[in-house]
Design a protein around this motif. Structure first.
Motif, PDB file in Angstrom:
ATOM      1  N   THR A  30      41.119  50.717  38.747  1.00 18.54           N
ATOM      2  CA  THR A  30      41.068  50.558  40.400  1.00 18.54           C
ATOM      3  C   THR A  30      40.789  49.034  40.517  1.00 18.54           C
ATOM      4  OG1 THR A  30      38.634  51.017  40.022  1.00 18.54           O
ATOM      5  CG2 THR A  30      40.048  52.871  40.347  1.00 18.54           C
ATOM      6  N   GLN A  31      40.995  48.225  39.649  1.00 18.34           N
ATOM      7  CA  GLN A  31      40.631  47.104  40.262  1.00 18.34           C
ATOM      8  C   GLN A  31      41.900  46.197  40.489  1.00 18.34           C
ATOM      9  OE1 GLN A  31      37.362  45.856  40.057  1.00 18.34           O
ATOM     10  NE2 GLN A  31      37.168  47.949  39.396  1.00 18.34           N
ATOM     11  N   GLU A  32      41.902  45.288  41.511  1.00 16.92           N
ATOM     12  CA  GLU A  32      42.850  44.655  41.883  1.00 16.92           C
ATOM     13  C   GLU A  32      42.864  42.898  41.113  1.00 16.92           C
ATOM     14  OE1 GLU A  32      42.988  43.803  46.151  1.00 16.92           O
ATOM     15  OE2 GLU A  32      42.742  46.069  46.313  1.00 16.92           O
ATOM     16  N   HIS A  33      41.899  42.531  40.656  1.00 15.80           N
ATOM     17  CA  HIS A  33      41.561  41.189  39.910  1.00 15.80           C
ATOM     18  C   HIS A  33      40.524  41.358  39.143  1.00 15.80           C
ATOM     19  CE1 HIS A  33      40.163  37.182  40.068  1.00 15.80           C
ATOM     20  NE2 HIS A  33      41.632  36.927  39.714  1.00 15.80           N
ATOM     21  N   ILE A  34      40.795  40.861  37.944  1.00 12.85           N
ATOM     22  CA  ILE A  34      39.628  40.679  36.912  1.00 12.85           C
ATOM     23  C   ILE A  34      39.776  39.419  36.306  1.00 12.85           C
ATOM     24  CG2 ILE A  34      39.481  43.201  36.270  1.00 12.85           C
ATOM     25  CD1 ILE A  34      40.566  42.118  33.494  1.00 12.85           C
ATOM     26  N   TYR A  35      38.394  38.794  35.979  1.00 12.61           N
ATOM     27  CA  TYR A  35      38.464  37.404  35.132  1.00 12.61           C
ATOM     28  C   TYR A  35      38.343  37.765  33.608  1.00 12.61           C
ATOM     29  CZ  TYR A  35      37.414  35.309  39.558  1.00 12.61           C
ATOM     30  OH  TYR A  35      37.200  34.837  40.732  1.00 12.61           O
ATOM     31  N   ILE A  36      38.898  36.941  33.095  1.00 11.75           N
ATOM     32  CA  ILE A  36      38.811  36.895  31.795  1.00 11.75           C
ATOM     33  C   ILE A  36      37.995  35.684  31.154  1.00 11.75           C
ATOM     34  CG2 ILE A  36      40.259  37.222  29.232  1.00 11.75           C
ATOM     35  CD1 ILE A  36      40.571  39.512  31.170  1.00 11.75           C
ATOM     36  N   ASP A  55      48.868  40.117  31.602  1.00 14.22           N
ATOM     37  CA  ASP A  55      49.836  39.695  32.582  1.00 14.22           C
ATOM     38  C   ASP A  55      51.252  40.494  32.399  1.00 14.22           C
ATOM     39  OD1 ASP A  55      47.986  38.194  33.696  1.00 14.22           O
ATOM     40  OD2 ASP A  55      48.695  36.122  32.709  1.00 14.22           O
ATOM     41  N   GLU A  56      51.668  41.058  31.511  1.00  7.93           N
ATOM     42  CA  GLU A  56      52.660  41.652  31.055  1.00  7.93           C
ATOM     43  C   GLU A  56      52.544  43.069  31.349  1.00  7.93           C
ATOM     44  OE1 GLU A  56      55.915  42.789  27.497  1.00  7.93           O
ATOM     45  OE2 GLU A  56      54.200  41.109  27.013  1.00  7.93           O
ATOM     46  N   HIS A  57      51.408  43.861  31.358  1.00 10.51           N
ATOM     47  CA  HIS A  57      51.520  45.212  31.369  1.00 10.51           C
ATOM     48  C   HIS A  57      50.348  45.691  32.631  1.00 10.51           C
ATOM     49  CE1 HIS A  57      53.914  45.667  27.909  1.00 10.51           C
ATOM     50  NE2 HIS A  57      52.982  45.131  27.216  1.00 10.51           N
ATOM     51  N   ALA A  58      49.471  44.885  33.210  1.00  6.43           N
ATOM     52  CA  ALA A  58      48.550  45.327  33.991  1.00  6.43           C
ATOM     53  C   ALA A  58      48.821  45.462  35.360  1.00  6.43           C
ATOM     54  CB  ALA A  58      47.110  44.515  33.708  1.00  6.43           C
ATOM     55  N   ASN A  59      48.387  46.330  36.014  1.00  7.18           N
ATOM     56  CA  ASN A  59      48.596  46.145  37.700  1.00  7.18           C
ATOM     57  C   ASN A  59      47.478  45.441  38.518  1.00  7.18           C
ATOM     58  OD1 ASN A  59      50.826  47.961  37.482  1.00  7.18           O
ATOM     59  ND2 ASN A  59      49.402  49.822  37.518  1.00  7.18           N
ATOM     60  N   PHE A  60      46.965  44.808  37.794  1.00  6.99           N
ATOM     61  CA  PHE A  60      45.742  43.923  38.484  1.00  6.99           C
ATOM     62  C   PHE A  60      46.076  42.315  38.063  1.00  6.99           C
ATOM     63  CE2 PHE A  60      43.475  45.818  34.522  1.00  6.99           C
ATOM     64  CZ  PHE A  60      43.764  44.746  33.951  1.00  6.99           C
ATOM     65  N   LYS A  61      45.703  41.281  38.898  1.00  7.00           N
ATOM     66  CA  LYS A  61      45.809  39.831  38.555  1.00  7.00           C
ATOM     67  C   LYS A  61      44.553  39.683  37.742  1.00  7.00           C
ATOM     68  CE  LYS A  61      45.468  35.543  40.940  1.00  7.00           C
ATOM     69  NZ  LYS A  61      44.930  35.045  41.941  1.00  7.00           N
ATOM     70  N   THR A  62      44.919  38.461  36.732  1.00  6.55           N
ATOM     71  CA  THR A  62      43.773  37.938  36.001  1.00  6.55           C
ATOM     72  C   THR A  62      43.618  36.436  36.190  1.00  6.55           C
ATOM     73  OG1 THR A  62      45.325  37.673  34.456  1.00  6.55           O
ATOM     74  CG2 THR A  62      44.377  39.766  34.262  1.00  6.55           C
ATOM     75  N   LYS A  88      31.970  36.633  42.632  1.00  5.26           N
ATOM     76  CA  LYS A  88      31.011  37.635  43.174  1.00  5.26           C
ATOM     77  C   LYS A  88      31.528  38.994  43.176  1.00  5.26           C
ATOM     78  CE  LYS A  88      27.359  38.554  46.528  1.00  5.26           C
ATOM     79  NZ  LYS A  88      26.604  37.786  47.595  1.00  5.26           N
ATOM     80  N   GLN A  89      30.907  40.183  42.762  1.00  8.64           N
ATOM     81  CA  GLN A  89      31.415  41.383  43.023  1.00  8.64           C
ATOM     82  C   GLN A  89      32.683  41.529  42.239  1.00  8.64           C
ATOM     83  OE1 GLN A  89      29.610  44.108  43.805  1.00  8.64           O
ATOM     84  NE2 GLN A  89      27.942  42.458  43.816  1.00  8.64           N
ATOM     85  N   SER A  90      33.217  40.768  41.286  1.00  8.59           N
ATOM     86  CA  SER A  90      34.296  41.028  40.554  1.00  8.59           C
ATOM     87  C   SER A  90      34.006  41.544  39.035  1.00  8.59           C
ATOM     88  CB  SER A  90      34.794  39.732  40.300  1.00  8.59           C
ATOM     89  OG  SER A  90      35.248  39.017  41.370  1.00  8.59           O
ATOM     90  N   SER A  91      35.093  42.089  38.378  1.00  9.92           N
ATOM     91  CA  SER A  91      34.824  42.553  37.250  1.00  9.92           C
ATOM     92  C   SER A  91      35.203  41.300  36.104  1.00  9.92           C
ATOM     93  CB  SER A  91      35.863  43.781  36.858  1.00  9.92           C
ATOM     94  OG  SER A  91      35.408  44.774  37.550  1.00  9.92           O
ATOM     95  N   VAL A  92      34.555  41.283  34.964  1.00 10.02           N
ATOM     96  CA  VAL A  92      34.648  40.310  34.080  1.00 10.02           C
ATOM     97  C   VAL A  92      34.658  40.870  32.666  1.00 10.02           C
ATOM     98  CG1 VAL A  92      33.724  38.237  33.036  1.00 10.02           C
ATOM     99  CG2 VAL A  92      33.403  38.574  35.568  1.00 10.02           C
ATOM    100  N   VAL A  93      35.653  40.090  32.017  1.00 13.42           N
ATOM    101  CA  VAL A  93      35.545  40.749  30.387  1.00 13.42           C
ATOM    102  C   VAL A  93      35.311  39.521  29.851  1.00 13.42           C
ATOM    103  CG1 VAL A  93      36.955  41.557  28.353  1.00 13.42           C
ATOM    104  CG2 VAL A  93      37.346  42.370  30.731  1.00 13.42           C
ATOM    105  N   LEU A  94      34.245  39.400  29.043  1.00 17.79           N
ATOM    106  CA  LEU A  94      33.812  38.204  28.302  1.00 17.79           C
ATOM    107  C   LEU A  94      34.349  38.294  26.804  1.00 17.79           C
ATOM    108  CD1 LEU A  94      31.789  35.642  27.743  1.00 17.79           C
ATOM    109  CD2 LEU A  94      29.864  37.315  27.365  1.00 17.79           C
ATOM    110  N   VAL A  95      34.851  37.203  26.404  1.00 13.43           N
ATOM    111  CA  VAL A  95      35.698  37.391  25.090  1.00 13.43           C
ATOM    112  C   VAL A  95      35.013  36.319  24.298  1.00 13.43           C
ATOM    113  CG1 VAL A  95      37.860  37.157  23.979  1.00 13.43           C
ATOM    114  CG2 VAL A  95      37.946  38.015  26.361  1.00 13.43           C
TER     115      VAL A  95
END
Length: 165
Positions: A30-36, A55-62, A88-95
């Motif tokens: 359901t996200q439009e944008h996430i941070y990696i 970037d190749e497969h997701a429907n959201f921006k990274t 702020k109010q974003s989804s983040v994946v910490l790697v």
């Protein structure tokens, strides 16, 4: 000198990166944008590779974010190359490449939590299961049962491999 055992080769690593990326996609439908957010050095390289698949497969921006953690000092020079307020109010994946005690991830979380995030997940290539801090990996390439005396080395790039010594 300790004997080295190759745990993952380049092909194994590539497959695990793809699997982690697909899990991230499933977790963020359901996200439009996430941070990696990758932890320098190997964690950031791993984040770059995950981002390529997203970037190749997701429907959201990274957006790729670089975190530099001073592992020697709890209140040291931890830096992020992005304005935390913009997250702020974003989804983040910490790697990161290896999760051992959880200390490095705790330092990184201290930076990221200043942003009042919507959601944060962790992606780890190798989980060693020696946690001293309440940090878990949400997306894991491989879990290894190791002793504290053993060392895991992750090499990314042309001759990618994970070695246990």
């Amino acid at each position: 000198m300790r004997k080295e055992t190759e745990i993952l080769n380049a092909q194994d690593i590539r497959l695990r990166i793809e699997r982690i990326a697909w899990q991230i996609i499933e977790d963020n439908t359901t996200q439009e944008h996430i941070y990696i957010a990758g932890i320098v050095k190997s964690g950031y390289l791993l984040a770059q590779k995950i981002k390529l698949v997203l970037d190749e497969h997701a429907n959201f921006k990274t957006t790729l974010v670089k975190l530099t953690i001073d592992k020697e000092h709890a209140d040291g020079n931890h830096t992020i190359d992005t304005d935390v307020a913009s997250m702020k109010q974003s989804s983040v994946v910490l790697v990161d490449d290896v999760l051992n005690s959880g200390q490095t991830l705790m330092h990184a979380l201290k930076i990221l939590l200043k942003a009042e995030l919507k959601k944060i997940r962790t992606a780890i290539l190798v989980d060693r299961n020696h946690k001293r801090f309440p940090v878990t990996a949400d997306f894991v390439g491989i879990s290894l049962a190791t002793t504290m005396q053993e060392h895991v080395t992750v090499t990314l790039g042309d001759s990618a491999k994970v070695v246990l010594a």
